[in-house]
Every structure is written in C-alpha cells, then in structure tokens.
Design an enzyme around this catalytic site. Structure first.
Site, PDB file in Angstrom:
ATOM      1  N   ILE A   1      35.144  43.173  31.620  1.00 22.17           N
ATOM      2  CA  ILE A   1      35.598  43.739  30.331  1.00 22.17           C
ATOM      3  C   ILE A   1      35.672  42.604  29.216  1.00 22.17           C
ATOM      4  O   ILE A   1      35.391  42.753  28.130  1.00 22.17           O
ATOM      5  CB  ILE A   1      37.080  44.351  30.313  1.00 22.17           C
ATOM      6  CG1 ILE A   1      37.151  45.422  29.161  1.00 22.17           C
ATOM      7  CG2 ILE A   1      38.278  43.579  30.591  1.00 22.17           C
ATOM      8  CD1 ILE A   1      38.307  46.142  29.118  1.00 22.17           C
TER       9      ILE A   1
ATOM     10  N   ASP B   1      44.076  40.528  33.141  1.00 21.95           N
ATOM     11  CA  ASP B   1      44.927  39.753  32.250  1.00 21.95           C
ATOM     12  C   ASP B   1      44.411  38.205  32.419  1.00 21.95           C
ATOM     13  O   ASP B   1      44.302  37.604  31.497  1.00 21.95           O
ATOM     14  CB  ASP B   1      46.244  39.855  33.021  1.00 21.95           C
ATOM     15  CG  ASP B   1      47.564  39.612  31.779  1.00 21.95           C
ATOM     16  OD1 ASP B   1      46.897  39.231  30.637  1.00 21.95           O
ATOM     17  OD2 ASP B   1      48.500  39.545  32.230  1.00 21.95           O
TER      18      ASP B   1
ATOM     19  N   SER C   1      46.585  49.814  35.966  1.00 20.66           N
ATOM     20  CA  SER C   1      47.463  49.823  36.902  1.00 20.66           C
ATOM     21  C   SER C   1      46.908  50.031  38.380  1.00 20.66           C
ATOM     22  O   SER C   1      47.483  50.229  39.234  1.00 20.66           O
ATOM     23  CB  SER C   1      48.278  51.058  36.735  1.00 20.66           C
ATOM     24  OG  SER C   1      49.438  50.906  36.011  1.00 20.66           O
TER      25      SER C   1
HETATM   26  P1  ADP Z   1      47.188  46.117  37.002  1.00 19.70           P
HETATM   27  O1  ADP Z   1      48.104  45.211  37.245  1.00 19.70           O
HETATM   28  O2  ADP Z   1      47.329  47.195  35.780  1.00 19.70           O
HETATM   29  O3  ADP Z   1      46.852  46.834  38.288  1.00 19.70           O
HETATM   30  P2  ADP Z   1      44.758  44.599  37.354  1.00 19.70           P
HETATM   31  O4  ADP Z   1      44.222  43.569  36.421  1.00 19.70           O
HETATM   32  O5  ADP Z   1      45.371  44.038  38.567  1.00 19.70           O
HETATM   33  O6  ADP Z   1      45.869  45.301  36.647  1.00 19.70           O
HETATM   34  O7  ADP Z   1      43.568  45.543  37.956  1.00 19.70           O
HETATM   35  C1  ADP Z   1      43.243  46.551  37.173  1.00 19.70           C
HETATM   36  C2  ADP Z   1      41.626  47.048  37.421  1.00 19.70           C
HETATM   37  O8  ADP Z   1      40.927  46.114  36.674  1.00 19.70           O
HETATM   38  C3  ADP Z   1      41.473  46.961  38.860  1.00 19.70           C
HETATM   39  O9  ADP Z   1      40.345  47.713  39.199  1.00 19.70           O
HETATM   40  C4  ADP Z   1      40.731  45.444  38.777  1.00 19.70           C
HETATM   41  O10 ADP Z   1      39.619  45.440  39.907  1.00 19.70           O
HETATM   42  C5  ADP Z   1      39.949  45.657  37.670  1.00 19.70           C
HETATM   43  N1  ADP Z   1      39.771  44.344  37.119  1.00 19.70           N
HETATM   44  C6  ADP Z   1      39.942  43.060  37.366  1.00 19.70           C
HETATM   45  N2  ADP Z   1      39.292  41.897  36.724  1.00 19.70           N
HETATM   46  C7  ADP Z   1      38.570  42.805  35.515  1.00 19.70           C
HETATM   47  C8  ADP Z   1      37.731  42.369  34.743  1.00 19.70           C
HETATM   48  N3  ADP Z   1      37.584  41.013  34.290  1.00 19.70           N
HETATM   49  N4  ADP Z   1      36.963  43.195  33.956  1.00 19.70           N
HETATM   50  C9  ADP Z   1      37.079  44.586  33.964  1.00 19.70           C
HETATM   51  N5  ADP Z   1      38.101  44.962  35.298  1.00 19.70           N
HETATM   52  C10 ADP Z   1      38.604  44.209  36.019  1.00 19.70           C
END
Ligand code: ADP
Length: 189
Positions: A17, A40, A127
């Site tokens: 993203i 994040d 999440s």
């Molecule tokens: P949360 O703490 O809300 O669970 P996370 O960031 O740990 O958030 O994960 C939310 C989703 O985003 C997961 O499916 C993860 O694999 C995905 N994710 C992690 N990095 C990226 C990225 N750079 N772009 C898009 N999705 C991502």
C-alpha cells in the site's frame, strides 16, 4: 477484481500500500500513533519522519486514538496526499465488539475522507495482521461496511481500493466483494 457502487469503482489489488497512488491511504495504526510493525511500520519507513511528527502531535493533543476512530496526517514522501490512521480491534474471540469496531474503522476513514474531499482511498486489511482478526470474517465486515457507506454516499468517491499484501488475503476479499456485489446487484466484472 472490480465492482461499481453508485458512482464509485471498488477494486482489489495485490501489493504494497505504501506504493499506491490515491488521495488517501489508510494506516492500520495502533492507539499510541507512535508507529509499529506491518502496514504502520512500512508507511513510516517509506513516508519519512513528517508523518510520525504529526502523529506525535495528535497523540499529545488528544491522547491515544480509540479503536474504531480515525485521524489524518499528510503523507510525507508517499505518493498519496493524505494518510488516514485508524486503529482496528484486537481479536479477542469476537465477543468484545470486534465486528462493530472494525465497521467503525472503515466508516470513520470514509467519513474523514469525505470531509477532506479525498475521492480515492486505499485500505489495507485492517486488523488481520498483528491484531489477529480472522480473515474471512474481517473481509466480509470490511466489504460490507464500505459498500454500505457507498450506498449512503453514492457520489462522494471515485475509487476505493484494498491493497492486499498476500494472495490468500486477496482471494478472501475477492470472494467477499463478489458475494456482496451479487447480493446487491451491483455491476461486476
Ligand atoms: P493490524 O495490526 O491492524 O493487524 P498489520 O499491519 O499487522 O495490522 O496487518 C494488516 C494487514 O496488512 C495484514 O494482512 C498484513 O499482511 C498487511 N500488510 C503488511 N504490510 C503491508 C503493506 N506494506 N501493504 C499492504 N498490506 C500490508
């Protein structure tokens, strides 16, 4: 994967993203707003220190961001114009308002985007990473919340995209979006 709700195109993409070009991308933040792992961490790494500085100011002014709420900052070095930070529910078995909180995340982000005139918005799968929300349920809730909001505001957005990091997540969201589009008789392709 693409469907249409009112005047809005709803699409799914597989990818990172932080490389997505839209008026706003959504950060799956934590309540401290001070950065973390997953989406994040990636947003702050690639976006640079400006975003974190604004998050710090917001946290200093209003305290921790409650799950389900959203705030916006600029997007630093990212291609997006704004970052909408929301805090998803931590999965605790499903009896602690996790579904309602997850719905509120999507609605809060879209409400904020509407207020700021941001017409293209990209979401991650809120999440379902560190916060452990089961993907099937999260995908149904996410797509239902967004499609519901778009029916209420049919001319507010040009494009809503989920940018999903793993093929499995992409497949689950594609099924959820197809089911909803078929049910609501939106046009599918
Ligand atoms: P949360 O703490 O809300 O669970 P996370 O960031 O740990 O958030 O994960 C939310 C989703 O985003 C997961 O499916 C993860 O694999 C995905 N994710 C992690 N990095 C990226 C990225 N750079 N772009 C898009 N999705 C991502």
């Amino acid at each position: 994967m693409r469907s249409t709700v009112g005047k809005t195109t709803v699409t799914l993409e597989l990818g990172d993203i932080t490389g997505h070009k839209a008026d706003a991308i959504v950060n799956a933040a934590n309540s401290s707003l001070l950065g973390g792992g997953g989406v994040d961490g990636a947003i702050h790494r690639r976006g640079g220190p400006d975003i974190l500085a604004q998050c710090r100011d917001i946290a200093a002014n209003q305290g921790p961001l409650p799950p389900g709420d959203a705030v916006s900052t600029n997007a630093g070095k990212l291609l997006a114009r704004r970052v909408l930070h929301t805090v998803g529910p931590i999965w605790r078995g499903g009896d602690e308002d996790e579904p309602e909180t997850l719905v509120r995340c999507y609605r809060s982000c879209l409400e904020l985007a509407r207020q700021e005139g941001l017409r293209t918005v990209a979401f991650p799968s809120i999440s379902t990473g560190a916060y452990g929300y089961p993907i099937d349920q999260a995908a149904q809730i996410a797509t239902g919340a967004v499609v519901g909001f778009l029916h209420e505001h049919p001319a507010s957005f040009d494009r809503i995209t989920w940018v999903l990091f793993e093929e499995k997540t992409f497949g689950v969201y594609a099924s959820a979006l197809s089911a909803i589009s078929a049910g609501k008789r939106s046009s599918d392709s």
